[in-house]
Design a protein around this motif. Structure first.
Motif, short mmCIF file in Angstrom:
data_model
loop_
_atom_site.label_atom_id
_atom_site.label_comp_id
_atom_site.label_asym_id
_atom_site.label_seq_id
_atom_site.Cartn_x
_atom_site.Cartn_y
_atom_site.Cartn_z
N MET A 287 5.36 -1.29 6.78
CA MET A 287 5.34 -0.11 7.67
C MET A 287 6.70 0.57 7.74
O MET A 287 6.78 1.75 8.06
CB MET A 287 4.86 -0.48 9.07
N GLU A 288 7.74 -0.16 7.43
CA GLU A 288 9.08 0.42 7.45
C GLU A 288 9.36 1.21 6.17
O GLU A 288 10.25 2.04 6.15
CB GLU A 288 10.11 -0.70 7.63
N GLY A 289 8.58 0.96 5.11
CA GLY A 289 8.85 1.59 3.83
C GLY A 289 7.94 2.75 3.47
O GLY A 289 8.19 3.44 2.48
N VAL A 290 6.87 2.96 4.22
CA VAL A 290 5.93 4.04 3.91
C VAL A 290 5.63 4.84 5.17
O VAL A 290 5.83 4.37 6.28
CB VAL A 290 4.61 3.51 3.30
N ALA A 291 5.14 6.04 4.96
CA ALA A 291 4.78 6.91 6.10
C ALA A 291 3.27 7.08 6.14
O ALA A 291 2.61 7.13 5.11
CB ALA A 291 5.45 8.28 5.94
N ILE A 292 2.75 7.18 7.34
CA ILE A 292 1.31 7.44 7.52
C ILE A 292 1.10 8.94 7.49
O ILE A 292 1.75 9.68 8.23
CB ILE A 292 0.81 6.85 8.86
N ARG A 293 0.21 9.39 6.62
CA ARG A 293 -0.08 10.83 6.48
C ARG A 293 -1.07 11.26 7.54
O ARG A 293 -2.19 10.77 7.59
CB ARG A 293 -0.67 11.10 5.09
N PHE B 194 -2.71 5.21 1.69
CA PHE B 194 -1.87 4.10 2.11
C PHE B 194 -1.70 3.12 0.94
O PHE B 194 -0.57 2.70 0.63
CB PHE B 194 -2.48 3.41 3.33
N ALA B 195 -2.80 2.78 0.26
CA ALA B 195 -2.71 1.85 -0.87
C ALA B 195 -1.89 2.47 -2.01
O ALA B 195 -1.05 1.79 -2.61
CB ALA B 195 -4.10 1.48 -1.36
N ALA B 196 -2.12 3.74 -2.31
CA ALA B 196 -1.36 4.40 -3.38
C ALA B 196 0.13 4.40 -3.04
O ALA B 196 0.96 4.11 -3.90
CB ALA B 196 -1.86 5.84 -3.59
N ASP B 197 0.46 4.72 -1.80
CA ASP B 197 1.86 4.77 -1.39
C ASP B 197 2.51 3.39 -1.56
O ASP B 197 3.63 3.27 -2.08
CB ASP B 197 1.96 5.24 0.05
N LEU B 198 1.80 2.34 -1.16
CA LEU B 198 2.35 0.99 -1.31
C LEU B 198 2.55 0.63 -2.78
O LEU B 198 3.59 0.11 -3.17
CB LEU B 198 1.42 -0.04 -0.65
N LEU B 199 1.53 0.91 -3.59
CA LEU B 199 1.63 0.55 -5.01
C LEU B 199 2.70 1.38 -5.72
O LEU B 199 3.42 0.85 -6.57
CB LEU B 199 0.27 0.71 -5.68
N TYR B 200 2.83 2.65 -5.38
CA TYR B 200 3.85 3.49 -6.03
C TYR B 200 5.25 3.21 -5.48
O TYR B 200 6.24 3.67 -6.05
CB TYR B 200 3.48 4.97 -5.95
N HIS B 201 5.34 2.46 -4.38
CA HIS B 201 6.65 2.00 -3.88
C HIS B 201 6.89 0.54 -4.27
O HIS B 201 7.77 -0.12 -3.73
CB HIS B 201 6.73 2.17 -2.36
N ASN B 202 6.07 0.04 -5.19
CA ASN B 202 6.22 -1.29 -5.79
C ASN B 202 6.09 -2.46 -4.82
O ASN B 202 6.71 -3.52 -5.03
CB ASN B 202 7.55 -1.38 -6.56
N TYR B 203 5.29 -2.29 -3.78
CA TYR B 203 4.96 -3.43 -2.94
C TYR B 203 3.97 -4.30 -3.71
O TYR B 203 3.15 -3.81 -4.47
CB TYR B 203 4.35 -2.99 -1.61
#
Length: 176
Positions: free
Chosen positions: A73-79, A90-99
């Protein structure tokens, strides 16, 4: 992100906690079951291992079945501009931020179909999902931009989603 009429299945929290104990895992998700208003299971949605490119076209992680560490939650933003494709974004954001996400071949939760859920497949909902999907695609793909207002671009995005279905089936069949 559990709706008030959805519910977790026994053992869900224990399984998620065990998987999240691994320091290399940032989030864990499972399959999802659907039930009718009476609580009778009517469908089992089987997910698959994480696939970054697929996350631009399909929500394969249901929020009801997704647990993650606080650092996520500290590394991604909720749209807040998305009303149908929040889970996909949310899943795309996590995967594209390499979580690092892990799929567990089990089921954590049940989604209750009420008959009037926003998730129902309606003409308005279909168009909104395509528009929001295009926003997600544009945000993460880095190659081309589609115009969500263009019927031609919406059809192209929809066709791309449909063409990826065999790959999704392959992932489901080969996920251990």
């Amino acid at each position: 992100w559990l709706n008030c009429d959805d519910f977790y299945l026994p053992g869900a929290f224990r399984a998620a906690a065990q998987a999240l104990a691994d320091p290399a895992v940032d989030g864990v998700y499972s399959d999802l079951k659907f039930c009718d208003v009476g609580g009778h299971i009517v469908k089992h949605y089987r997910s698959h291992r994480p696939a970054r490119f697929l996350s631009l076209f399909h929500a394969f992680i249901s929020s009801e079945c997704f647990f993650f560490k606080r650092k996520v939650m500290e590394g991604v933003a909720i749209r807040e501009d998305l009303h149908y494709c929040m889970d996909q974004e949310f899943a795309a954001d996590l995967l594209y931020h390499n979580y690092h996400l892990r799929y567990l071949k089990t089921c954590f939760a049940v989604f209750r179909w009420q008959g009037a859920n926003k998730s129902m497949d309606t003409p308005h909902g279909r168009i909104q999902r395509l528009r929001e999907g295009i926003r997600i695609f544009n945000r993460h793909n880095g190659l081309i931009r589609l115009n969500e207002e263009s019927p031609l671009n919406r059809n192209l995005y929809s066709l791309s989603r449909n063409l990826l279905k065999p790959y999704r089936l392959f992932l489901k069949a080969t996920t251990a």
